[in-house]
Design a protein around this motif. Structure first.
Motif, PDB file in Angstrom:
ATOM      1  N   ILE A 105      96.781  33.246  20.898  1.00 32.38           N
ATOM      2  CA  ILE A 105      95.432  33.610  20.452  1.00 32.38           C
ATOM      3  C   ILE A 105      94.433  32.691  21.140  1.00 32.38           C
ATOM      4  O   ILE A 105      94.573  31.464  21.118  1.00 32.38           O
ATOM      5  N   LEU A 106      93.430  33.296  21.767  1.00 30.34           N
ATOM      6  CA  LEU A 106      92.348  32.571  22.428  1.00 30.34           C
ATOM      7  C   LEU A 106      91.076  32.852  21.654  1.00 30.34           C
ATOM      8  O   LEU A 106      90.638  33.997  21.569  1.00 30.34           O
ATOM      9  N   SER A 107      90.492  31.811  21.074  1.00 32.27           N
ATOM     10  CA  SER A 107      89.349  32.030  20.188  1.00 32.27           C
ATOM     11  C   SER A 107      88.205  31.077  20.488  1.00 32.27           C
ATOM     12  O   SER A 107      88.418  29.889  20.758  1.00 32.27           O
ATOM     13  N   ASP A 108      87.001  31.625  20.430  1.00 28.17           N
ATOM     14  CA  ASP A 108      85.813  30.780  20.467  1.00 28.17           C
ATOM     15  C   ASP A 108      85.689  30.092  19.116  1.00 28.17           C
ATOM     16  O   ASP A 108      86.194  30.586  18.098  1.00 28.17           O
ATOM     17  N   ILE A 109      85.034  28.933  19.094  1.00 30.41           N
ATOM     18  CA  ILE A 109      84.831  28.231  17.821  1.00 30.41           C
ATOM     19  C   ILE A 109      83.552  28.685  17.152  1.00 30.41           C
ATOM     20  O   ILE A 109      83.540  29.053  15.973  1.00 30.41           O
TER      21      ILE A 109
ATOM     22  N   ASP B  74      84.039  31.814  11.494  1.00 27.30           N
ATOM     23  CA  ASP B  74      84.096  31.246  12.838  1.00 27.30           C
ATOM     24  C   ASP B  74      85.526  30.921  13.263  1.00 27.30           C
ATOM     25  O   ASP B  74      86.500  31.260  12.587  1.00 27.30           O
ATOM     26  N   GLY B  75      85.645  30.242  14.413  1.00 22.54           N
ATOM     27  CA  GLY B  75      86.962  29.938  14.948  1.00 22.54           C
ATOM     28  C   GLY B  75      87.778  29.020  14.074  1.00 22.54           C
ATOM     29  O   GLY B  75      89.011  29.157  13.982  1.00 22.54           O
TER      30      GLY B  75
ATOM     31  N   SER C 122     101.737  31.934  11.493  1.00 19.66           N
ATOM     32  CA  SER C 122     101.560  30.476  11.530  1.00 19.66           C
ATOM     33  C   SER C 122     102.078  29.820  12.806  1.00 19.66           C
ATOM     34  O   SER C 122     101.594  28.755  13.195  1.00 19.66           O
ATOM     35  N   ALA C 123     103.064  30.437  13.461  1.00 19.36           N
ATOM     36  CA  ALA C 123     103.659  29.813  14.656  1.00 19.36           C
ATOM     37  C   ALA C 123     103.032  30.297  15.960  1.00 19.36           C
ATOM     38  O   ALA C 123     103.428  29.832  17.037  1.00 19.36           O
ATOM     39  N   ILE C 124     102.064  31.210  15.903  1.00 13.01           N
ATOM     40  CA  ILE C 124     101.443  31.712  17.130  1.00 13.01           C
ATOM     41  C   ILE C 124     100.568  30.619  17.738  1.00 13.01           C
ATOM     42  O   ILE C 124      99.723  30.043  17.055  1.00 13.01           O
ATOM     43  N   PRO C 125     100.741  30.313  19.030  1.00  7.15           N
ATOM     44  CA  PRO C 125      99.880  29.305  19.661  1.00  7.15           C
ATOM     45  C   PRO C 125      98.415  29.740  19.643  1.00  7.15           C
ATOM     46  O   PRO C 125      98.107  30.907  19.885  1.00  7.15           O
ATOM     47  N   VAL C 126      97.537  28.782  19.365  1.00 10.54           N
ATOM     48  CA  VAL C 126      96.095  29.056  19.330  1.00 10.54           C
ATOM     49  C   VAL C 126      95.384  28.086  20.274  1.00 10.54           C
ATOM     50  O   VAL C 126      95.535  26.869  20.141  1.00 10.54           O
ATOM     51  N   VAL C 127      94.631  28.635  21.210  1.00 19.10           N
ATOM     52  CA  VAL C 127      93.807  27.843  22.115  1.00 19.10           C
ATOM     53  C   VAL C 127      92.350  28.153  21.798  1.00 19.10           C
ATOM     54  O   VAL C 127      91.951  29.327  21.773  1.00 19.10           O
ATOM     55  N   LEU C 128      91.558  27.119  21.545  1.00 26.36           N
ATOM     56  CA  LEU C 128      90.162  27.307  21.185  1.00 26.36           C
ATOM     57  C   LEU C 128      89.253  26.976  22.362  1.00 26.36           C
ATOM     58  O   LEU C 128      89.509  26.048  23.129  1.00 26.36           O
TER      59      LEU C 128
END
Length: 198
Positions: A102-106, A112-113, A127-133
């Motif tokens: 998951i790629l999310s803006d903050i 919000d992010g 819960s285990a999915i990688p998240v890049v903000l």
């Protein structure tokens, strides 16, 4: 050009937000640099990677132009993309599509992010999915808070698409390694208890 073995890059459709550089035909993949709402396209000297299964990236951003650009650029790198217009929609789509990352803006209005990240980490399914903000360079408190909430990484704006792709691949590979090690980890053995003879 059409008819070649290499896929053609799906160019952004943003009429007033992008600039095109002249480039040789043999390098059709685009590199996008996000700078204060402006998209600059150039051509990195990289080869297409068509091996392995297609990985799904969920993009959460309330700016349609940025979201569309990221989706088109990542599709050009061989990813499947899913778009969410805000954090709440992103959490819902994460449970439906179970993306690889998951790629999310903050900074988004309302949910919000940070709120999306907290909800994603709270649900066992996601819960285990990688998240890049994606964060602004001056948003150091926001970055620290994101890491405390469980973000796997962050990338500061402005950034180049190859930098983003490298970050995505690192996090996906890290998750795959953890999953592989968990599958091969031997379960704890129950100690054998010898019953006293009667």
């Amino acid at each position: 050009a059409a008819g070649r073995d290499q896929p053609s890059i799906p160019w952004p459709s943003l009429q007033c937000h992008h600039q095109l550089r002249d480039a040789p035909e043999e390098e059709p993949k685009a590199n996008a640099i996000l700078i204060l709402g402006t998209v600059e396209l150039s051509y990195p000297e990289q080869n297409w990677d068509s091996t392995g299964p297609v990985q799904k990236i969920l993009i959460i951003d309330d700016e349609e132009s940025v979201r569309s650009l990221l989706a088109k650029a990542l599709t050009g790198y061989g990813f499947e993309t899913i778009e969410a217009e805000n954090g709440r929609a992103g959490v819902q789509l994460a449970t439906v599509y179970m993306p690889d990352l998951i790629l999310s803006d903050i900074r988004m209005d309302g949910f919000d992010g940070h709120a999306a990240l907290a909800a994603i980490r709270y649900q066992p399914l996601t819960s285990a999915i990688p998240v890049v903000l994606m964060t602004g360079q001056a948003d150091e408190p926001g970055r620290r808070f994101a890491m405390e909430l469980g973000a796997d990484d962050y990338i500061s704006k402005p950034f180049a698409i190859p930098e983003l792709v490298a970050t995505i691949k690192i996090q996906i590979k890290k998750r795959e390694t953890i999953q592989r090690e968990a599958l091969h980890r031997k379960p704890a053995q129950t100690p054998h208890v010898i019953e006293p003879s009667e």
